[in-house]
Design a protein around this motif. Structure first.
Motif, mmCIF file in Angstrom:
data_model
loop_
_atom_site.group_PDB
_atom_site.id
_atom_site.type_symbol
_atom_site.label_atom_id
_atom_site.label_comp_id
_atom_site.label_asym_id
_atom_site.label_seq_id
_atom_site.Cartn_x
_atom_site.Cartn_y
_atom_site.Cartn_z
ATOM 1 N N UNK A 155 -2.041 -4.702 -1.240
ATOM 2 C CA UNK A 155 -2.030 -4.747 -2.696
ATOM 3 C C UNK A 155 -0.584 -4.743 -3.179
ATOM 4 N N UNK A 156 -0.265 -5.445 -4.252
ATOM 5 C CA UNK A 156 1.126 -5.486 -4.737
ATOM 6 C C UNK A 156 1.714 -4.106 -4.996
ATOM 7 N N UNK A 157 0.900 -3.170 -5.505
ATOM 8 C CA UNK A 157 1.439 -1.846 -5.789
ATOM 9 C C UNK A 157 1.767 -1.091 -4.507
ATOM 10 N N UNK A 160 4.991 -2.510 -3.181
ATOM 11 C CA UNK A 160 6.100 -1.965 -3.963
ATOM 12 C C UNK A 160 6.485 -0.575 -3.473
ATOM 13 N N UNK A 161 5.499 0.265 -3.195
ATOM 14 C CA UNK A 161 5.777 1.615 -2.685
ATOM 15 C C UNK A 161 6.497 1.536 -1.347
ATOM 16 N N UNK A 162 6.010 0.688 -0.450
ATOM 17 C CA UNK A 162 6.584 0.605 0.889
ATOM 18 C C UNK A 162 7.988 0.005 0.902
ATOM 19 N N UNK A 174 4.622 8.546 1.886
ATOM 20 C CA UNK A 174 3.713 9.435 2.609
ATOM 21 C C UNK A 174 2.300 9.363 2.017
ATOM 22 N N UNK A 175 2.204 9.191 0.715
ATOM 23 C CA UNK A 175 0.900 9.159 0.052
ATOM 24 C C UNK A 175 0.093 7.911 0.421
ATOM 25 N N UNK A 176 0.784 6.812 0.784
ATOM 26 C CA UNK A 176 0.028 5.620 1.192
ATOM 27 C C UNK A 176 -0.151 5.536 2.712
ATOM 28 N N UNK A 177 0.697 6.263 3.464
ATOM 29 C CA UNK A 177 0.564 6.222 4.926
ATOM 30 C C UNK A 177 -0.474 7.202 5.453
ATOM 31 N N UNK A 178 -0.780 8.262 4.677
ATOM 32 C CA UNK A 178 -1.644 9.326 5.175
ATOM 33 C C UNK A 178 -2.779 9.616 4.203
ATOM 34 N N UNK A 179 -3.928 10.073 4.724
ATOM 35 C CA UNK A 179 -4.993 10.532 3.825
ATOM 36 C C UNK A 179 -4.568 11.793 3.095
ATOM 37 N N UNK A 243 -9.906 5.034 9.075
ATOM 38 C CA UNK A 243 -10.963 4.939 8.059
ATOM 39 C C UNK A 243 -10.428 5.119 6.650
ATOM 40 N N UNK A 244 -9.267 5.783 6.514
ATOM 41 C CA UNK A 244 -8.680 6.042 5.194
ATOM 42 C C UNK A 244 -7.358 5.302 5.021
ATOM 43 N N UNK A 245 -7.283 4.100 5.559
ATOM 44 C CA UNK A 245 -6.054 3.310 5.478
ATOM 45 C C UNK A 245 -5.881 2.767 4.054
ATOM 46 N N UNK A 246 -4.803 3.163 3.395
ATOM 47 C CA UNK A 246 -4.525 2.702 2.040
ATOM 48 C C UNK A 246 -3.587 1.503 2.013
ATOM 49 N N UNK A 247 -3.113 1.073 3.172
ATOM 50 C CA UNK A 247 -2.162 -0.036 3.238
ATOM 51 C C UNK A 247 -2.872 -1.340 3.567
ATOM 52 N N UNK A 248 -3.576 -1.371 4.683
ATOM 53 C CA UNK A 248 -4.323 -2.565 5.080
ATOM 54 C C UNK A 248 -5.799 -2.193 5.198
#
Length: 293
Positions: A155-157, A160-162, A174-179, A243-248
């Motif tokens: 996702x574009x957002x 942007x974080x990464x 850290x918030x997008x890499x981890x549950x 299961x909680x991947x927020x990146x891909x």
């Protein structure tokens, strides 16, 4: 996969690596910085977006080094790995970075390697297996995505974080890499648990290189020829998804399992994109078991 090992391991660094050998090999597109350690069958690790070889989890690598010679390298433009324009013009892509990985394999002087790719590194690993299947004994793809328009891109957002900008960049990453249940531990322990070999100055990643890598991933998600070629891949493949991947999105893992003929899928509950930091020992043992089959 068990109890989280973020911040839960002994403070002593893992001692399974033995002597770490750092070197710079000459690839067709310029020098590539590599490290080697451990004993056993060769295991090539390819890291992801804006990551250096020093950003693997130390305990994960130490466990792998019990039974393998672990080889990690910096992607082009990072540290002592030079940046060159790609085969298709001034902007290089996943194919070009797979050429770099192939040059590392050639420099090792081994017939075949087991390949582990994380995130963007998993895309590079897939292309390496397509370009040189005779060199790839097995393929482990960790929280990554297939090529082609049927994949789900970042996702574009999230992109942007990464990119690492902003006053709260580290915490936001850290918030997008981890549950959610691992974020506080990640903020305290993520950096401390990194593998940074002695004498290696963990370099910053220039914005120009990050932009090139982002562009390479964009092209990957439109690469229908590589997606079609994967349907004929002869390489034994393990796909690992959080299961909680927020990146891909997890849908990418199911897609990989569907299109690669010899692929199996492990879905890890309560794990995000950087699951090798949350479950370093168990994940390493799962990969070792797969490689040894």
């Amino acid at each position: 996969m068990g109890t989280s090992q973020l911040c839960g391991l002994d403070a002593a660094r893992p001692d399974h690596t033995g002597r770490v050998t750092a070197d710079t090999i000459q690839g067709r597109n310029g020098p590539i910085s590599i490290v080697r350690f451990g004993h056993g069958s060769p295991l090539l690790l390819i890291t992801g977006y804006r990551a250096t070889l020093g950003e693997w989890n130390a305990y994960f690598l130490g466990e792998l080094a019990r039974h393998h010679e672990v080889i990690a390298f910096d992607n082009r433009g990072i540290g002592r790995s030079s940046t060159r324009q790609g085969r298709y013009g001034p902007n290089y892509d996943i194919h070009d970075m797979a050429d770099d990985a192939a040059d590392v394999v050639a420099a090792l002087g081994v017939a075949r390697v087991n390949v582990v790719g994380w995130s963007m590194g998993g895309m590079i690993a897939q292309q390496l297996a397509l370009d040189a299947p005779e060199k790839v004994e097995s393929l482990t793809l960790i929280t990554t995505a297939p090529p082609g328009p049927q994949a789900v891109p970042l996702a574009p957002e999230v992109q942007s974080v990464l990119s690492g900008h902003g006053p709260n960049a580290f915490v936001d990453i850290m918030k997008v890499l981890f549950p959610a249940d691992a974020i506080e531990d990640a903020k305290r322990c993520f950096v401390a648990d990194m593998f940074v070999p002695r004498g290696y100055a963990n370099p910053s990643v220039p914005d120009t290189v990050a932009a090139q890598q982002a562009g390479a991933m964009t092209k990957w998600f439109a690469d229908s020829p590589s997606a079609n070629a994967l349907r004929r891949s002869p390489v034994r493949t393990l796909v690992i998804a959080g299961a909680d991947d927020s990146v891909l999105a997890q849908a990418n893992a199911y897609r990989l399992q569907q299109i690669i003929p010899r692929a199996s899928l492990d879905r890890i509950a309560d794990a995000g994109h950087a699951l090798m930091f949350k479950y370093p020992i168990e994940l390493a043992r799962r990969i070792d078991s797969f490689v040894g089959q």
